[in-house]
Structure formats: structure tokens, C-alpha cells
Design an enzyme around this catalytic site. Structure first.
Site, PDB file in Angstrom:
ATOM      1  N   CYS A  33       0.857  -1.170   0.000  1.00 33.76           N
ATOM      2  CA  CYS A  33       0.000   0.000   0.000  1.00 33.76           C
ATOM      3  C   CYS A  33       0.897   1.225   0.000  1.00 33.76           C
ATOM      4  CB  CYS A  33      -0.899   0.032   1.237  1.00 33.76           C
ATOM      5  SG  CYS A  33      -2.023  -1.373   1.367  1.00 33.76           S
ATOM      6  N   GLY A  59      -0.720   0.455  -5.011  1.00 28.84           N
ATOM      7  CA  GLY A  59      -2.048  -0.061  -4.725  1.00 28.84           C
ATOM      8  C   GLY A  59      -3.066   0.480  -5.700  1.00 28.84           C
ATOM      9  N   ASN A 133       0.571   1.391   5.788  1.00 29.14           N
ATOM     10  CA  ASN A 133       1.167   0.487   4.814  1.00 29.14           C
ATOM     11  C   ASN A 133       1.818  -0.622   5.608  1.00 29.14           C
ATOM     12  OD1 ASN A 133       2.667  -0.810   2.792  1.00 29.14           O
ATOM     13  ND2 ASN A 133       4.326   0.678   2.908  1.00 29.14           N
ATOM     14  N   GLY A 134       1.344  -1.848   5.428  1.00 28.91           N
ATOM     15  CA  GLY A 134       1.959  -2.960   6.134  1.00 28.91           C
ATOM     16  C   GLY A 134       0.933  -3.923   6.684  1.00 28.91           C
ATOM     17  N   CYS A 267      12.448  -3.865   3.779  1.00 31.61           N
ATOM     18  CA  CYS A 267      12.130  -4.926   2.826  1.00 31.61           C
ATOM     19  C   CYS A 267      12.995  -4.841   1.576  1.00 31.61           C
ATOM     20  CB  CYS A 267      10.660  -4.821   2.439  1.00 31.61           C
ATOM     21  SG  CYS A 267      10.147  -5.951   1.139  1.00 31.61           S
ATOM     22  N   TYR A 273      11.894  -4.507  -6.682  1.00 32.97           N
ATOM     23  CA  TYR A 273      10.684  -4.518  -7.504  1.00 32.97           C
ATOM     24  C   TYR A 273       9.682  -3.411  -7.204  1.00 32.97           C
ATOM     25  CZ  TYR A 273       6.199  -6.347  -9.290  1.00 32.97           C
ATOM     26  OH  TYR A 273       4.990  -6.492  -9.906  1.00 32.97           O
ATOM     27  N   SER A 314       9.644  -3.140 -14.177  1.00 27.53           N
ATOM     28  CA  SER A 314      10.574  -3.103 -13.051  1.00 27.53           C
ATOM     29  C   SER A 314      11.961  -3.624 -13.381  1.00 27.53           C
ATOM     30  CB  SER A 314      10.000  -3.907 -11.886  1.00 27.53           C
ATOM     31  OG  SER A 314       9.771  -5.246 -12.274  1.00 27.53           O
ATOM     32  N   ASP A 376      14.658 -10.487 -15.410  1.00 28.21           N
ATOM     33  CA  ASP A 376      13.459 -10.250 -14.613  1.00 28.21           C
ATOM     34  C   ASP A 376      13.871 -10.132 -13.149  1.00 28.21           C
ATOM     35  OD1 ASP A 376      10.821  -9.779 -14.093  1.00 28.21           O
ATOM     36  OD2 ASP A 376      10.085 -11.745 -14.699  1.00 28.21           O
ATOM     37  N   ASP A 377      12.954  -9.584 -12.328  1.00 23.96           N
ATOM     38  CA  ASP A 377      13.313  -9.313 -10.933  1.00 23.96           C
ATOM     39  C   ASP A 377      13.075 -10.487 -10.006  1.00 23.96           C
ATOM     40  OD1 ASP A 377      10.397  -9.009 -10.073  1.00 23.96           O
ATOM     41  OD2 ASP A 377      10.577  -7.440 -11.586  1.00 23.96           O
ATOM     42  N   CYS A 413       5.906 -13.725   2.739  1.00 26.37           N
ATOM     43  CA  CYS A 413       6.080 -12.533   3.568  1.00 26.37           C
ATOM     44  C   CYS A 413       4.805 -12.280   4.353  1.00 26.37           C
ATOM     45  CB  CYS A 413       6.404 -11.326   2.692  1.00 26.37           C
ATOM     46  SG  CYS A 413       6.508  -9.766   3.614  1.00 26.37           S
ATOM     47  N   CYS A 469      15.543  -6.750   5.244  1.00 25.35           N
ATOM     48  CA  CYS A 469      14.833  -8.004   5.489  1.00 25.35           C
ATOM     49  C   CYS A 469      14.942  -8.840   4.230  1.00 25.35           C
ATOM     50  CB  CYS A 469      13.362  -7.752   5.829  1.00 25.35           C
ATOM     51  SG  CYS A 469      12.425  -9.289   6.040  1.00 25.35           S
ATOM     52  N   CYS A 472      12.274 -13.537   2.662  1.00 29.36           N
ATOM     53  CA  CYS A 472      11.680 -14.273   1.545  1.00 29.36           C
ATOM     54  C   CYS A 472      12.724 -15.095   0.805  1.00 29.36           C
ATOM     55  CB  CYS A 472      10.967 -13.312   0.590  1.00 29.36           C
ATOM     56  SG  CYS A 472      11.956 -11.900   0.072  1.00 29.36           S
TER      57      CYS A 472
END
Length: 493
Positions: A33, A59, A133-134, A267, A273, A314, A376-377, A413, A469, A472
Site C-alpha cells: 500500500c 495499490g 502500509n503494512g 524490505c 521490484y 521493473s 526479470d526481478d 512474507c 529483510c 523471503c
């Protein structure tokens, strides 16, 4: 303190899966978000409109804005894009010099208007509006406790938990907010507004980005610096983990709800991305960082080819970096059509496959007869990569070599990114060689964790692991995850 999650112990309850977007065509991760706040500008609504428009990529399900004239709230929320939710007449009604705004993609809670933010409440001291956001990882437990105590929830969004904690407290607003933040666990950037005050907070690990700027004497807050640039605001600094800012008639007050005792864990997917290329985070420009990822990818996994192309949008920066490092020409081999509809609702598989070509096209005159490096990412389920590789082959590419500018995405995540269940993440159960065959590529390579950190941090790589972080990728989560008995851990609108 960090904690590791094993596949056997990870909690993957439905609460975290409700917002999963599976359109069957593009299995890219969904942006979390975006939040935008203004304090002390006579045209706060207009600034928020343009700021939210700059954050639209974070978003696209809903947008909302709440403005205060110091006496009462004026607010509006709607489903859709910012330009669809707010028209000229609506903007004229949003008067005041304090504002918080939000663009949403649901990662917890249903995608419906009642969950659109900012959430607005009446409580004993007046009006209260909240945007975040989160994700709050322990929201289900707190929600149950509050409901058992008589609280009635109007939404399924975990954001409502913070409003109830504040409203039920007998303390003043700031003390109540501090207590509330100390109850919740997760990754979040909060904007909380009353009739005459604005509170700004970042989680103790700084998992979600939040920046502060100034426009004249007004203070501006945004998820990304690109939104500050859009309205001509000057970047002041990032909001620090565990920090609480209070803005009122006496100005800006810097405070904390938790002392610095955790490692910062922004993150990593923001760099890879999510964030716009023209945004800066931790002093690093995203376009430049992604170019370095591509360059590092070329050093780690060079392949002889005729052209390099990036999957829009991206991965364009990383593809340019790969091309510059190798000397292989960068070409626009893939074109994204930004004006297609939600093709996953088509009834037949044939039409679903056609929908891929509606959203993304290979440029035949560029790729035909060429050995192509496709940058690609990330790879999530693998379906997108396979379809894009086949697009290039159908357009006449002789070879397609896939290079992913992140490590294998193995773990879900819980801090605000919409990720599938671990069992749906292709890298959690297949080797690189198996994924390569699955996506029909001639070769496949992922960027190493060390390479990613080096690319993001530049010359500060030795000290930067504590600033990201990477759960992932490496299963090393900074917070607890499960609060229903047996302790399990892990890295969350």
C-alpha cells in the site's frame, strides 16, 4: 534478534491468504500500500491527490483521503484508481490543512469499500483517522481479545485494531498510541490523524518505507520520495524504526515508542521490484541500485548472447546494467500494454492465454533469430516466466536465457506483501535446474544474496545485511509470526 521458520512450523492461516491475487496470467508479487500525509498546508487535499497519484503503483484497488480543517473531518474513499475516485467536485469539498491519504492493495482483509483507507472513527476525544502500509502479524489475536471485551469491528482490515486500542485507552492520545504500537507486531508505517494533530510512526524494524519532507512550512510524509518530488517538496529524512512523530499547533515533536534495540530490516523487495525507479531509499536511488543488480548478475552469471531485454517495467534498469557490464546490446524486446483489462475473468483457457499477449508483447523484428538474455526481478510461481519465455520463442528467438536479479523466492512474507502459500512458491520445492526446465528456458540463474546486498549497498555492503529483510530468500525473519500457542517466527494492509 532474528528467527528462522521451517516449512513444518510456518503458520499459513487463511488470515494471510485472503488478499492473494491469482489472476492466472501474471503471478508477480503485489505491491503493499502507499500512504501520504500533509500537516500545515492550506491546500492539503490537492497535495495529497498528486502524492497518491505518484504512489499509485503501490495499490490499485482503492484510494482514500481524509482532511481536517481543525474542527471536523472531510473524507472520501472509493474503489479504483486515484483519478477515478476523486473528481473536481469531490476535491473541492475536502477542505483543511491536515490530510492523510492511502492507496491500497489488500494483503489482509477483503478487497471491498469498507476496508478502503483511511479508516475513520468517532471516539471520546473527537475524530480519528488511520492509514497504514503494512501488516500487523498478531492482529487476529488482538482482535479476538478486543471482541471478547465488547469491541465491534466494522472491517476485516487489521488496521482497525490500532484504532480500537487507542480508543479503549484511558490515557492521552500520544500515550495511548505508544501503548498500542507496543502491543502490535509486524511491519508498518502509520499515519494517525485527529482534528488538530498528526501522528507518524514506523515499526521497530523499519520494514516498510516512510519518508519526511517539507514544502514551505508544511510537513509532508510519503511511502516513497517520488511522491515528494511530484509536489515539489524537499526530502528531509527517512522515519526511523520505532520512531513516533507528533505534529500539532506547536510544531514537530520527535519521540519514540520503542528504543533502538532491533536491527533495521527494510524490505529488500522495495529495491528489487516495488518502489518506483525515481525513488530513493536509505540514500540509494532505485534505478541506480537496479542497474548495479544487473551488472552484478552479469559478473556472476554471464552468458554469450546477441541481445539483452528486460521484462517491463521493473526490470528495465537491471537489464540496462547487465547490457552495460557485458557489452551485449540492450534492446526493447518486450512491450507492456498498460491499458488492458482484468483478462483473468475470461472464461476459456484459450482466451486466458491470449490475455498474456494483450498485456505483454514480444517485438518480433528485435528478437527473431537472436539469442536473448531475458532479465526479470523475481520468479514466484513460475507461470509468468514460462509464458514470457514462450512469447519470445514464438517471436523467433533462437535461445532464451533467463537471469533473475534476486535470490530464489522461497518463503512467504507477512509484512505487507501479497505472497502465495509457501507450497505455491516454485523455488521452495524445485532446484534451479528444475525451474529452468519448468519455464522452458535455455539457462537460468539467480543473483546471489551477497550480490544483491552489494548492489543495494554499494560501498557499504559489509555493514548492510542488518539493514535489510531478506526473509523471503533466506528464511531469517526479524519478528515473531504465530501468536496462537506454539511460538513460530517470521517477517505485513
Amino acid at each position: 534478534m532474528s528467527h528462522e521458520v521451517t516449512p513444518q512450523t510456518l503458520w499459513t492461516g487463511d488470515y494471510y491468504n485472503e488478499g492473494s491475487g491469482k489472476d492466472g496470467l501474471f503471478d508477480k508479487l503485489k505491491e503493499e500500500c502507499g500512504v501520504f500525509g500533509v500537516y500545515g498546508h492550506p491546500d492539503a487535499a490537492s497535495l495529497s491527490y498528486y502524492g497518491l497519484h505518484a504512489l499509485q503503483h503501490r495499490g490499485e484497488e482503492s484510494a482514500g483521503m481524509c482532511v481536517s480543517d481543525r474542527e471536523e473531518f472531510h473524507y472520501h474513499r472509493g474503489m479504483g484508481l486515484v483519478k477515478e475516485v476523486f473528481d473536481k467536485d469531490m476535491m473541492a469539498s475536502l477542505t483543511g490543512d491536515i490530510s492523510i491519504g492511502h492507496v491500497r492493495y489488500s494483503t489482509s482483509g477483503d478487497s471491498k469499500l469498507t476496508n478502503a483507507q483511511p479508516l475513520v472513527f468517532k471516539y471520546r476525544d473527537g475524530d480519528l483517522a488511520v492509514a497504514t502500509n503494512g501488516n500487523i502479524v498478531n492482529a487476529p489475536q488482538i482482535r479476538r481479545e478486543l471482541e471478547e471485551g465488547g469491541s465491534i469491528f466494522q472491517t476485516t482490515s487489521d488496521t482497525e485494531v490500532i484504532a480500537h486500542l487507542i480508543a479503549r485507552s484511558s490515557k492521552d492520545l500520544v500515550s495511548a498510541a505508544k501503548d498500542a504500537f507496543n502491543r502490535i507486531v509486524g511491519g508498518y508505517a502509520f499515519l494517525i490523524m485527529t482534528n488538530d494533530r498528526l501522528l507518524v510512526a514506523s515499526d521497530p524494524h523499519g520494514l516498510r518505507p516512510l519518508t519526511m519532507g517539507k514544502l514551505g512550512e508544511a510537513y509532508i510524509f510519503a511511502s516513497e520520495t517520488c511522491a515528494l518530488e511530484t509536489i515539489g517538496a524537499e526530502l528531509i529524512r527517512d522515519i526511523e524504526p520505532g520512531e513516533l512523530l507528533i505534529l500539532d499547533k506547536d510544531g514537530l515533536h520527535e519521540d519514540r515508542f520503542e528504543e533502538k534495540k532491533h536491527r533495521k530490516s527494510l524490505c529488500a523487495m522495495e529495491y528489487i521490484y516495488f518502489a518506483r525507479p525515481d525513488s530513493d531509499m536509505n540514500g540509494s536511488n532505485q534505478h541506480a541500485a537496479r542497474k548495479r543488480m544487473g551488472s552484478r548478475m552479469a559478473i556472476e552469471s554471464f552468458v554469450d548472447a546477441d541481445i539483452v531485454t528486460g521484462v517491463p517495467d521493473s526490470s528495465i534498469s537491471a537489464a540496462i546494467g547487465y547490457a552495460e557490464q557485458t557489452g551485449i546490446p540492450y534492446e526493447m524486446g518486450l512491450i507492456k500494454n498498460k491499458y488492458t483489462g482484468r483478462t483473468f475473468i475470461q472464461p476459456s483457457q484459450e482466451l486466458r492465454e491470449q490475455g498474456v499477449k494483450m498485456k505483454l508483447s514480444a517485438v518480433r523484428r528485435v528478437v527473431e533469430g537472436q539469442r536473448v538474455v531475458m532479465i526479470d526481478d523475481s520468479i514466484v510461481r513460475g507461470t509468468t516466466s514460462r509464458r514470457i519465455v514462450n512469447l519470445l520463442r514464438d517471436a523467433g528467438a533462437l535461445e532464451v536465457h533467463v537471469r533473475i536479479t534476486s535470490p530464489p523466492f522461497k518463503n512467504p512474507c507477512f509484512y505487507g506483501i501479497d505472497t502465495p502459500d509457501r507450497r505455491e512458491l516454485i523455488a521452495s520445492s524445485k532446484s534451479v535446474e528444475e525451474i529452468c526446465r519448468e519455464i522452458n528456458a535455455d539457462s537460468l540463474a539467480f543473483l546471489s544474496p551477497e550480490g544483491l546486498i552489494t548492489a543495494i549497498a554499494g560501498n557499504n555492503a559489509d555493514d548492510y545485511k542488518g539493514g535489510l529483510c531478506l526473509a523471503c530468500f533466506d528464511n531469517d525473519y526479524p519478528t515473531r509470526l504465530d501468536f496462537n500457542g506454539e511460538e513460530k517466527f517470521g517477517c505485513s494492509c
